[in-house]
Design an enzyme around this catalytic site. Sequence first.
Site, PDB file in Angstrom:
ATOM      1  N   CYS A   1       0.820  -1.204   0.000  1.00  0.00           N
ATOM      2  CA  CYS A   1       0.000   0.000   0.000  1.00  0.00           C
ATOM      3  C   CYS A   1       0.861   1.264   0.000  1.00  0.00           C
ATOM      4  O   CYS A   1       2.019   1.236   0.427  1.00  0.00           O
ATOM      5  CB  CYS A   1      -0.876   0.012   1.236  1.00  0.00           C
TER       6      CYS A   1
ATOM      7  N   ARG B   1       5.159   0.131  -6.077  1.00  0.00           N
ATOM      8  CA  ARG B   1       5.130  -0.712  -4.884  1.00  0.00           C
ATOM      9  C   ARG B   1       4.133  -1.861  -5.030  1.00  0.00           C
ATOM     10  O   ARG B   1       4.148  -2.797  -4.247  1.00  0.00           O
ATOM     11  CB  ARG B   1       4.763   0.133  -3.658  1.00  0.00           C
TER      12      ARG B   1
ATOM     13  N   TRP C   1      -2.996  -2.660  -1.505  1.00  0.00           N
ATOM     14  CA  TRP C   1      -2.622  -4.022  -1.926  1.00  0.00           C
ATOM     15  C   TRP C   1      -3.377  -4.946  -0.989  1.00  0.00           C
ATOM     16  O   TRP C   1      -3.099  -4.985   0.211  1.00  0.00           O
ATOM     17  CB  TRP C   1      -1.107  -4.190  -1.792  1.00  0.00           C
TER      18      TRP C   1
ATOM     19  N   ASN D   1      -1.572   1.661   5.932  1.00  0.00           N
ATOM     20  CA  ASN D   1      -0.679   0.607   5.442  1.00  0.00           C
ATOM     21  C   ASN D   1      -0.392  -0.302   6.632  1.00  0.00           C
ATOM     22  O   ASN D   1      -0.133   0.201   7.732  1.00  0.00           O
ATOM     23  CB  ASN D   1       0.664   1.185   4.980  1.00  0.00           C
ATOM     24  N   GLY D   2      -0.363  -1.604   6.413  1.00  0.00           N
ATOM     25  CA  GLY D   2      -0.049  -2.519   7.520  1.00  0.00           C
ATOM     26  C   GLY D   2      -1.231  -3.414   7.824  1.00  0.00           C
ATOM     27  O   GLY D   2      -2.178  -3.511   7.038  1.00  0.00           O
TER      28      GLY D   2
ATOM     29  N   GLU E   1      17.866 -17.274  -9.298  1.00  0.00           N
ATOM     30  CA  GLU E   1      17.502 -15.874  -9.490  1.00  0.00           C
ATOM     31  C   GLU E   1      17.028 -15.631 -10.931  1.00  0.00           C
ATOM     32  O   GLU E   1      16.062 -14.896 -11.157  1.00  0.00           O
ATOM     33  CB  GLU E   1      18.700 -14.975  -9.127  1.00  0.00           C
TER      34      GLU E   1
ATOM     35  N   LYS F   1      13.346 -14.222 -11.883  1.00  0.00           N
ATOM     36  CA  LYS F   1      13.111 -13.029 -12.719  1.00  0.00           C
ATOM     37  C   LYS F   1      12.081 -13.356 -13.785  1.00  0.00           C
ATOM     38  O   LYS F   1      11.158 -12.599 -14.011  1.00  0.00           O
ATOM     39  CB  LYS F   1      14.419 -12.561 -13.404  1.00  0.00           C
TER      40      LYS F   1
ATOM     41  N   GLU G   1       8.477 -13.960 -12.296  1.00  0.00           N
ATOM     42  CA  GLU G   1       7.867 -12.742 -11.740  1.00  0.00           C
ATOM     43  C   GLU G   1       7.247 -11.847 -12.805  1.00  0.00           C
ATOM     44  O   GLU G   1       6.175 -11.316 -12.609  1.00  0.00           O
ATOM     45  CB  GLU G   1       8.962 -11.887 -11.071  1.00  0.00           C
TER      46      GLU G   1
ATOM     47  N   HIS H   1      17.506 -36.151 -10.824  1.00  0.00           N
ATOM     48  CA  HIS H   1      16.734 -36.775  -9.738  1.00  0.00           C
ATOM     49  C   HIS H   1      15.259 -36.393  -9.807  1.00  0.00           C
ATOM     50  O   HIS H   1      14.558 -36.484  -8.800  1.00  0.00           O
ATOM     51  CB  HIS H   1      17.333 -36.382  -8.385  1.00  0.00           C
TER      52      HIS H   1
ATOM     53  N   LYS I   1       6.517  -4.295  -4.323  1.00  0.00           N
ATOM     54  CA  LYS I   1       7.956  -4.042  -4.269  1.00  0.00           C
ATOM     55  C   LYS I   1       8.508  -4.330  -2.892  1.00  0.00           C
ATOM     56  O   LYS I   1       9.576  -4.896  -2.736  1.00  0.00           O
ATOM     57  CB  LYS I   1       8.233  -2.584  -4.674  1.00  0.00           C
TER      58      LYS I   1
HETATM   59  C1  AGP Z   1      12.611  -9.471  -6.295  1.00  0.00           C
HETATM   60  O1  AGP Z   1      12.595  -9.482  -7.674  1.00  0.00           O
HETATM   61  C2  AGP Z   1      11.351  -9.701  -5.664  1.00  0.00           C
HETATM   62  N1  AGP Z   1      10.338  -8.848  -6.127  1.00  0.00           N
HETATM   63  C3  AGP Z   1      11.278 -10.088  -4.192  1.00  0.00           C
HETATM   64  O2  AGP Z   1      11.588 -11.435  -4.166  1.00  0.00           O
HETATM   65  C4  AGP Z   1      12.175  -9.348  -3.174  1.00  0.00           C
HETATM   66  O3  AGP Z   1      13.506  -9.621  -3.421  1.00  0.00           O
HETATM   67  C5  AGP Z   1      11.781  -9.781  -1.751  1.00  0.00           C
HETATM   68  O4  AGP Z   1      10.455  -9.412  -1.500  1.00  0.00           O
HETATM   69  C6  AGP Z   1      12.684  -9.189  -0.688  1.00  0.00           C
HETATM   70  O5  AGP Z   1      12.644  -7.807  -0.683  1.00  0.00           O
HETATM   71  P1  AGP Z   1      13.722  -6.947   0.083  1.00  0.00           P
HETATM   72  O6  AGP Z   1      15.040  -7.214  -0.540  1.00  0.00           O
HETATM   73  O7  AGP Z   1      13.270  -5.543  -0.079  1.00  0.00           O
HETATM   74  O8  AGP Z   1      13.686  -7.397   1.517  1.00  0.00           O
END
Ligand code: AGP
Length: 609
Positions: free
Chosen positions: A2, A27, A75, A101-102, A482, A486, A489, A505, A604
């Site tokens: 949010c 975000r 969100w 937010n929260g 990673e 990417k 996501e 395996h 984010k």
């Molecule tokens: C990264 O591409 C992601 N969107 C997500 O996994 C992110 O790395 C994770 O939420 C951790 O965030 P931070 O590094 O701000 O703690």
Amino acid sequence: MCGIVGYTGNRQALPILLDGLRRLEYRGYDSAGFVLAQKGNGLLAEKCAGKITCLEKIIEGKEYPATHGIAHTRWATHGEPSVINAHPHFDSKHEIALVHNGIIENYRALKAYLQNQGHKFDTETDTEVLVHLVEEYYEGDLTEAVRIALSQVEGTYGIAVICSHSEDTIVAARQGSPLVVGQGDGENFVASDVSAILKHTNRAVYLREGEIATVTSKGFEITTREKIKCTPQIEKVSMTLDQIEKGGYPHFMLKEIHEQPITLGNTIRGRLNFEEGIPRLNGLNLQYDELRKIERIIITACGTSWHAALIGEYMIEEMARVPVEVEYASEFRYRSPIIDEQTLLFVISQSGETADTLAALREAKNAGTTVLGICNVVGSSIARETDGGVYTHAGPEIGVASTKAFTSQVMVLATIALLMGRMRQVSPVKGMELLNQLNAIPGQVETILKNEDGIKKIAEQYYQHNNFLYLGRGVNYPAALEGALKLKEISYIHAEGYPAAEMKHGPIALIDENMPVVVIALKDPVYDKVLSNIEEVKARHGNVIAIASEGDTDIADKVKHVIYVPNTYHLFTPLLSIIPLQLLAYYIAVLRGCDVDQPRNLAKSVTVE
Ligand code: AGP
């Protein structure tokens, strides 16, 4: 997650609020709304499910002269994304409005209590109880009502509240969710992220946990929940507007991928002592003899930061011979981890606000462990609560998919591994050689970026596939994870990362002519082993895209596509191998028409559990 923006001053509030919300879009959110206090004419609100463009359609052609209001992007956590659940929420008389937010953890108990008092609820949200609580205690002083309401609340919040009876005032409060007050001239701002108000001011006060700000157009006063007056620390924000704008790139993600030669340079600037072959990391707040005494390290993080942690594990164990364990922060906090004063804990977070990572940090601190942070956002909660640490200096990262923050995290981990290695078994001469290799990385990243068109062509051949496999070994196994993250996501393609040898395996069952397999096959100690894994894929007609070392011409005959990266010390190779994987994911997502910077369902910075 949010976002909150608030304005009080003498300009028309709505354009400022909507511009602020736009800057918070990165975000992640699924509904939006605003409320304006119209002098002598009550509160006027609009909300929508969906993007800010829907709000813009609603207001088209209408006049909104109000100079005071708050706005929110939501969100969804409690209740689906809908107009009714979107913020702001209102009290029974529609005189008080609140954005939040929260998560309010005891909202059920509070709701039952308020319902007994005659309050009617319209939404499925946890937030609505807050505004009814404020109403319950409001006797003409908004700050006081907020203070009493918050004393009954368990959970996390960043809130902004306005009331039709106090037309100039926004009351803002923070507990576990960031909030900043921006100082202007004859106007003031409130935001959950400074980027929302940076266009108007670079003077900001970051609220601390438990603080309440009463903000008017003329000034602001900050008190604790216990009513103790605080002296606001006005900070000059170092972030600039260009850093949070696309600067000619179609997406923030592409801009951030291209920034990496600079951001990696920033990460190491002033931190490499070439004469002694040793990194200089003063922020760790640890003397050399303290570093030598460390017997065990735990690194905890989430998502991409967790992948960086896994790379750190390989680097630290090999260079410093200190055992390292890597834990998902969300698991670490709930599984009675064995931690004590001899264990050093690192938390890694781009945002510095990730709820699970923050909770893991607090858990470890309660157990008496020294906790160090690797953070990007300066002054974030994690940066403030750790005993020391290293900033990554990657600059603001707006794309939801982390790219430049990841490489800077890995760069920091490389310097930590080398520093600890120099305390133990790495000689000064080797240290100097490795520092030179690290120093060359930004230029080598630049070289890889020049091959962008080649990577784009590969993306064109594979963007319609529904599954991808990513394989790597050793320190490049986390790089494979990673790369897969990417892709999934931002393109919504199912992608899995595996240690290359583990493929046989189980995942090998998936391989056929429709399965693109991205293999990181660099000239490192496991190169020959990876070649065998490639043969296993080819025998099942899988299409191999290899990330290979410059000069390895032989591999070209063995695979369908090769993307070359320059040579470096084997433990530093993820800093290079990840670049083509970021570009591949980016171009595949673009070709599939996906919203690269704001992928569906993602936020984010994940500030809820
Ligand atoms: C990264 O591409 C992601 N969107 C997500 O996994 C992110 O790395 C994770 O939420 C951790 O965030 P931070 O590094 O701000 O703690």
